[in-house]
Design a protein around this motif. Structure first.
Motif, PDB file in Angstrom:
ATOM      1  N   GLY A  96       0.789  -1.228   0.000  1.00 33.24           N
ATOM      2  CA  GLY A  96       0.000   0.000   0.000  1.00 33.24           C
ATOM      3  C   GLY A  96       0.817   1.270   0.000  1.00 33.24           C
ATOM      4  O   GLY A  96       0.280   2.361   0.086  1.00 33.24           O
ATOM      5  N   THR A  97       2.136   1.129  -0.136  1.00 31.63           N
ATOM      6  CA  THR A  97       2.963   2.342  -0.133  1.00 31.63           C
ATOM      7  C   THR A  97       3.054   2.959  -1.527  1.00 31.63           C
ATOM      8  O   THR A  97       3.452   4.098  -1.679  1.00 31.63           O
ATOM      9  N   VAL A  98       2.707   2.190  -2.534  1.00 34.13           N
ATOM     10  CA  VAL A  98       2.723   2.731  -3.898  1.00 34.13           C
ATOM     11  C   VAL A  98       1.289   3.028  -4.346  1.00 34.13           C
ATOM     12  O   VAL A  98       1.007   4.076  -4.922  1.00 34.13           O
ATOM     13  N   VAL A  99       0.411   2.076  -4.088  1.00 31.17           N
ATOM     14  CA  VAL A  99      -1.016   2.282  -4.367  1.00 31.17           C
ATOM     15  C   VAL A  99      -1.733   2.246  -3.022  1.00 31.17           C
ATOM     16  O   VAL A  99      -2.024   1.167  -2.491  1.00 31.17           O
ATOM     17  N   PRO A 100      -1.995   3.400  -2.426  1.00 31.78           N
ATOM     18  CA  PRO A 100      -2.658   3.405  -1.123  1.00 31.78           C
ATOM     19  C   PRO A 100      -4.070   2.822  -1.226  1.00 31.78           C
ATOM     20  O   PRO A 100      -4.654   2.821  -2.316  1.00 31.78           O
ATOM     21  N   ARG A 147       1.231   0.303 -10.548  1.00 28.16           N
ATOM     22  CA  ARG A 147       2.084   1.469 -10.362  1.00 28.16           C
ATOM     23  C   ARG A 147       3.431   1.049  -9.798  1.00 28.16           C
ATOM     24  O   ARG A 147       3.501   0.125  -8.983  1.00 28.16           O
ATOM     25  N   GLY A 148       4.460   1.719 -10.253  1.00 23.75           N
ATOM     26  CA  GLY A 148       5.792   1.433  -9.759  1.00 23.75           C
ATOM     27  C   GLY A 148       6.401   2.686  -9.166  1.00 23.75           C
ATOM     28  O   GLY A 148       6.212   3.777  -9.701  1.00 23.75           O
ATOM     29  N   ALA A 149       7.121   2.491  -8.080  1.00 26.93           N
ATOM     30  CA  ALA A 149       7.814   3.628  -7.474  1.00 26.93           C
ATOM     31  C   ALA A 149       9.312   3.449  -7.664  1.00 26.93           C
ATOM     32  O   ALA A 149       9.893   2.488  -7.162  1.00 26.93           O
ATOM     33  N   CYS A 150       9.913   4.350  -8.419  1.00 25.25           N
ATOM     34  CA  CYS A 150      11.374   4.386  -8.516  1.00 25.25           C
ATOM     35  C   CYS A 150      11.827   5.222  -7.324  1.00 25.25           C
ATOM     36  O   CYS A 150      12.024   6.429  -7.421  1.00 25.25           O
ATOM     37  N   ARG A 151      11.943   4.540  -6.202  1.00 23.60           N
ATOM     38  CA  ARG A 151      12.175   5.257  -4.962  1.00 23.60           C
ATOM     39  C   ARG A 151      13.641   5.661  -4.821  1.00 23.60           C
ATOM     40  O   ARG A 151      13.971   6.660  -4.221  1.00 23.60           O
ATOM     41  N   GLY A 152      14.508   4.831  -5.383  1.00 20.22           N
ATOM     42  CA  GLY A 152      15.929   5.090  -5.210  1.00 20.22           C
ATOM     43  C   GLY A 152      16.531   5.836  -6.395  1.00 20.22           C
ATOM     44  O   GLY A 152      15.970   5.868  -7.484  1.00 20.22           O
ATOM     45  N   ASP A 153      17.710   6.418  -6.157  1.00 25.00           N
ATOM     46  CA  ASP A 153      18.431   7.085  -7.242  1.00 25.00           C
ATOM     47  C   ASP A 153      18.839   6.038  -8.276  1.00 25.00           C
ATOM     48  O   ASP A 153      19.159   4.899  -7.936  1.00 25.00           O
ATOM     49  N   ARG A 154      18.812   6.448  -9.541  1.00 31.88           N
ATOM     50  CA  ARG A 154      19.213   5.615 -10.684  1.00 31.88           C
ATOM     51  C   ARG A 154      18.414   4.306 -10.797  1.00 31.88           C
ATOM     52  O   ARG A 154      18.873   3.340 -11.385  1.00 31.88           O
ATOM     53  N   SER A 155      17.260   4.274 -10.218  1.00 35.20           N
ATOM     54  CA  SER A 155      16.441   3.065 -10.346  1.00 35.20           C
ATOM     55  C   SER A 155      15.660   3.134 -11.658  1.00 35.20           C
ATOM     56  O   SER A 155      15.560   4.186 -12.286  1.00 35.20           O
ATOM     57  N   LYS A 156      15.140   1.967 -12.048  1.00 32.47           N
ATOM     58  CA  LYS A 156      14.451   1.920 -13.330  1.00 32.47           C
ATOM     59  C   LYS A 156      13.275   0.947 -13.276  1.00 32.47           C
ATOM     60  O   LYS A 156      13.413  -0.179 -12.799  1.00 32.47           O
TER      61      LYS A 156
END
Lengths: 493, 257
Positions: A182-186, A302-311
Motif C-alpha cells: 500500500g505504499t505505492v497504491v494506497p 504502479r511502480g515507485a522508482c524510490r531510489g536514485d538511478r532506479s528503473k
C-alpha cells in the motif's frame, strides 16, 4: 435460462443498507465458524472480509488493513471518466471468494463449447489437456484464484530471493509485506484499488535483496474460471539496492466466462540502482462478436522508482477483455531514475479499452519513455490516456511520448488524451502521435505479391508493433505476435 | 480461335466498369509465352483498368467476357492466387507500407510463390543473396532492401523498387503499368535493363505506356492501341512510332469510319 436468477440478485442488491447492517452479525458468525467452507455466496460486507481474512489465517493487522480499505471504498463512487461504456456493476452480485464452478452450469464436455473458442486454442497451440479447463468444462483440475505453484523456489531462496503467493508472504514475511504494501497504491487511491485492498484473493510476492540479479524470468499465470467470481489479485514486487528482476504476467489463451470483474493491484518498488521489468500479455475472454460475455479488467498498476538511478519498465500486450481500464505508471522519485511504458493494445469486435500511463517526475534528471501502439478493428473503441507530470524539483527531467493508432475498417475508433503538467522550466518533453489506417490498397499490393489477406494484415500489424515487441522477453514476443494474428482474424476482408 | 491453346493469356470480349462507369467494352487480347506486348492509348482509354482486371483489383468490375490464364479461368482465382501463378503487376502508383521492410515483403512473397509451386522456402541468407544480386542489376543500394516498403521513396525509387520486386519474383506474366512515367532517361534505361534481363521464352510482358520512348529500350513484339475500351489497332513496333508522330486522333477516325 439465467434470467430469473439475475433478477433475484438485483432485488437483493436493492435491499436497504440498514437491513444489510442488521443481518451482518449473523453473516459474520456463519462464516467465521464455518471455516471449512470453500465459497461464499454473492454479496459484500465486513463479514465477507473477515471470512476471507480468517480463511487465509491472516494476522490482525492485515484484517484491519482490509477493513479500513473497505470502509473507505463504501464512501467512494465508481469512476466514470474513462471512455468506456458498460452496464452498472452490481457489487452485491459478485462472490468475493472463489467458488468452484457448479457442475450444472458448466459445459459437460468440449462438444458443448463455442467452436470458435476451440479453434482459437488450436491456433494458439494450447495443449489438449489445458483446453477443457480454459473453456470452463467441469474437470478435476480447477485453475482458480489460487496462485499457481511457484517454481525454482529453492534455487531462488539460495540467492535470498523470495517468490511466493501473496498469502504465503503474509504468513512467512509479514515484516516485508507490512513495510511495502500500500505504499505505492494506497488503499484510498481509487475505487477499484480500494475494493481490491478490501477483498484481494491472492497474487504474487517478489522480493529481491540488495545486489542480487534474479537469474530467471519470474512468471505467473493468472487464470479465471469460476463463473461470477470477482478476481482481485494483489501483487507486490520489491527490488532492493542494485537488484534486478524481470517478471512476466499473463496468459495468451482466451478464457471463456460470463462478465466478470477483474480488479487487480500491482505495486512495484525499486530502491537505489534497482531495476524492475514487468511484462504482461493479457488475453481475458473479450466476449463474443456482439460483445456478449467478456471480462471487465480494471487494474491499478504502479511502480515507485524510490531510489536514485532506479528503473521501472512496463511492457504490455493487451488483446483481451471486454473492457480494459488500465494505466501502469511510474513515480520517478529518485534522482536519475527511469520509467518506461511500452504498450500494444488491440480492440476488435465490441471491445473497449481506455489505457495508457502516468509518468510522475519528482527527482532530478528523471527520464521517461512512452511508446503506445493501439490497434482498433471491428467496432472496437480505444483510448490512449497518458499523463506526464514534472514537479517543481524535477530539474532536467525528460519525457518522450509516442502514441500511434492503427485503424482497420470504418466502424472502430481511436482516441488520444495526453495530459501534460510541467512545473519546472528545465523540463523537456516530446510528444509524437499518428493515426493510420490499414488501407485496401496496402492489402491489395501485398496480395499482388503473393500474400493472402491475413498474412498481409499480420505483416502490417507486426511492423506497427515491433518497437514494443522487441521489449518483450523472446518467447513472450513470439506468443504475442501469434496472439495478435489470431485476435485479428477476419478483421479485414 | 484455334491458336488459343498456346496462349499464356486469352482475353475474350471483356467488358468492365469502374465506379459504375463502363470502361472496357469488348476487349480481346492474346499473349503467347515469350512475347512482349505494348499497350498504348489516350488517357481514359482503359489501360489501367485492364491491369486491374487482370490482377483482380476489386475496383474493376467485370460485366462480360472471359480471361484464360495458363488455360484456367482467371476470374476463379483470388489476387494472391494469380500472383502465385506468376502474374506480377508493377504498379503505376506503388503503395507505401510503413513498418514492413522491403526484404521482408520480398521474402514473404517469394516464399508464398515457391510454396505454391511445391518448392522449399528460402532461408534469410539465401534470400538475401538473391535480392542483392538483383538490386545490383538495377544499380540500387543494398540499403534499400532494409527500408520500409516504398516509404519515403522518391517517385523514381518507387518505380525502380517495383522492377526489383519483379526481378526477384520472376513472374510468368509481368504487367508494367506506366513504369516509365516520372523517370528520367538514365532511370528509364536502368529499368529497361531490368526488364530485358528477365525476357525469356517462357515469360511474357504487357507494357502499358503513354510514350514511345520506353519502347526504344524495351522492344515489343506487338503494339496495341487501346481506344474507348477496345483494341483499336495492333501492329509491330513501328506502330508506336507512327502514334508518336500522328497522335491518337487519326485512329479513332479510322475506327469510326
Amino acid at each position: 435460462m439465467n434470467a430469473p436468477e439475475q433478477i433475484e440478485r438485483t432485488d437483493k442488491a436493492a435491499l436497504n443498507p440498514e437491513i444489510d447492517d442488521l443481518t451482518k452479525r449473523d453473516y459474520e458468525w456463519g462464516f467465521v465458524t464455518d471455516i471449512e467452507q470453500d465459497s461464499l455466496p454473492p454479496g459484500l460486507d465486513e463479514g465477507v472480509i473477515q471470512f476471507i481474512s480468517a480463511k487465509k489465517n491472516e494476522p490482525e493487522w492485515m484484517l484491519e488493513w482490509r477493513l479500513k480499505a473497505y470502509r473507505h471504498w463504501l464512501k467512494m463512487t465508481e469512476p466514470t471518466w474513462a471512455l468506456v461504456d458498460y452496464p452498472p456493476i452490481d457489487y452485491q452480485a459478485i462472490s468475493y471468494y472463489a467458488a468452484p464452478k457448479s457442475a450444472d452450469d458448466a459445459p459437460k464436455s468440449l462438444d458443448e463449447v463455442d467452436p470458435e473458442l476451440l479453434e482459437t486454442y488450436e491456433k494458439l497451440g494450447i495443449p489438449l489437456e489445458e483446453r477443457a479447463a480454459l473453456a470452463g468444462v467441469a474437470v478435476d483440475a480447477v485453475f482458480d484464484s489460487v496462485s499457481v505453484a511457484t517454481t525454482f523456489k529453492d534455487k531462488l531462496a539460495d540467492l535470498g530471493i523470495i517468490f511466493c503467493s501473496f498469502s504465503e508472504a503474509v504468513q512467512e514475511h509479514p515484516e516485508l509485506v507490512k513495510k511495502y504494501l500500500g505504499t505505492v497504491v494506497p488503499t484510498t487511491d481509487n475505487y477499484f484499488a480500494a475494493l481490491n485492498s478490501a477483498v484481494f484473493s491472492d497474487g504474487s510476492f517478489v522480493f529481491v535483496p540488495k545486489g542480487v540479479r534474479c537469474p530467471m524470468e519470474l512468471s505467473t499465470y493468472f487464470r479465471i474460471n469460476a463463473a461470477n467470481t470477482g478476481q482481485f489479485e494483489r501483487t507486490l514486487i520489491v527490488a532492493e539496492e542494485g537488484a534486478y528482476v524481470s517478471y512476466l504476467e499473463g496468459c495468451t489463451a482466451p478464457m471463456r466466462d460470463e462478465n466478470q470483474l477483474h480488479a487487480a493491484v500491482v505495486e512495484l518498488v525499486a530502491l537505489d540502482d534497482a531495476e524492475i521489468k514487468y511484462s504482461t500479455v493479457q488475453n481475458w475472454y473479450p466476449g463474443d462478436k456482439d460483445g456478449k460475455g467478456g471480462i471487465y479488467n480494471f487494474v491499478t498498476k504502479r511502480g515507485a522508482c524510490r531510489g536514485d538511478r532506479s528503473k521501472i519498465s512496463w511492457t504490455q500486450v493487451e488483446t483481451g477483455s471486454a473492457i480494459t481500464w488500465k494505466y501502469p505508471s511510474c513515480i520517478l522519485q529518485g534522482d536519475d531514475s527511469i520509467g518506461e511504458f511500452y504498450s500494444v493494445a488491440l480492440t476488435n469486435n465490441r471491445q473497449q479499452a481506455d489505457t495508457g500511463t502516468k509518468m510522475i517526475h519528482i527527482g532530478k534528471n528523471t527520464r521517461s519513455t512512452i511508446i503506445s501502439k493501439g490497434i482498433s478493428a471491428g467496432h472496437g473503441q480505444q483510448t490512449y490516456r497518458g499523463a506526464v507530470k514534472m514537479l517543481r524539483g524535477a530539474e532536467n527531467a525528460r519525457n518522450f511520448s509516442q502514441c500511434d493508432s492503427l485503424l482497420m475498417g470504418d466502424k472502430c475508433g481511436a482516441h488520444t488524451f495526453p495530459y501534460i503538467d510541467v512545473k519546472n522550466p528545465t523540463a523537456h518533453l516530446e510528444h509524437e502521435a499518428s493515426t493510420s489506417k490499414i488501407g485496401e490498397d496496402q492489402i491489395f499490393y501485398l496480395n499482388q505479391r503473393g500474400l493472402d489477406t491475413e498474412d498481409a494484415v499480420n505483416l502490417i500489424v507486426n511492423g506497427f508493433c515491433k518497437e514494443v515487441f522487441r521489449e518483450l522477453p523472446m518467447e513472450f514476443a513470439v506468443e504475442a505476435q501469434k496472439l495478435l494474428s489470431v485476435s485479428l482474424e477476419g478483421a479485414v476482408g | 480461335m484455334s491458336n488459343d491453346t498456346n496462349s499464356l493469356l486469352s482475353v475474350r470480349g471483356v467488358h468492365a466498369a469502374a465506379g459504375g462507369k463502363p470502361i472496357l467494352k469488348g476487349l480481346d487480347l492474346e499473349v503467347k509465352p515469350g512475347e512482349v506486348h505494348a499497350i498504348m492509348g489516350p488517357n481514359g482509354s482503359g489501360k489501367s483498368t485492364l491491369a486491374r482486371v487482370l490482377t483482380g483489383h476489386e475496383s474493376a468490375e467485370v460485366t462480360a467476357g472471359e480471361v484464360l490464364y495458363k488455360g484456367q479461368d482467371l476470374f476463379e482465382l483470388a489476387p494472391e492466387e494469380r500472383a502465385r501463378e506468376g502474374m506480377f503487376l508493377a504498379f503505376q502508383y506503388p503503395v507505401e507500407i510503413p513498418g514492413i521492410a522491403n526484404s521482408t515483403l520480398l521474402r514473404e512473397g517469394l516464399n508464398a510463390i515457391r510454396d505454391h509451386r511445391g518448392e522449399s522456402e528460402l532461408d534469410a541468407i539465401d534470400f538475401l543473396q538473391i535480392a542483392r544480386a538483383k538490386a545490383d542489376i538495377l544499380e540500387m543500394d543494398h540499403a534499400m532492401l532494409s527500408r520500409a516498403v516504398n516509404y519515403g521513396f522518391s517517385g523514381g525509387e518507387k518505380k525502380r523498387n517495383e522492377v526489383l520486386q519483379m526481378l526477384v519474383l520472376e513472374p510468368t506474366l509481368a504487367i508494367l503499368d506506366e513504369t516509365d512515367s516520372g523517370l528520367d532517361i538514365d532511370a528509364l534505361k536502368i529499368v529497361a535493363k531490368g526488364v530485358n534481363a528477365l525476357r525469356a521464352e517462357n515469360r511474357s510482358f504487357i507494357v502499358i505506356t503513354h510514350y514511345q520512348r520506353l519502347l526504344d529500350y524495351i522492344v515489343p513484339d506487338v503494339v496495341h492501341v487501346l481506344a474507348d475500351g477496345r483494341i483499336a489497332k495492333s501492329g509491330d513496333k513501328d506502330l508506336a512510332l507512327e502514334l508518336e508522330a500522328k497522335g491518337y486522333a487519326w485512329l479513332e477516325e479510322g475506327a469510326n469510319a
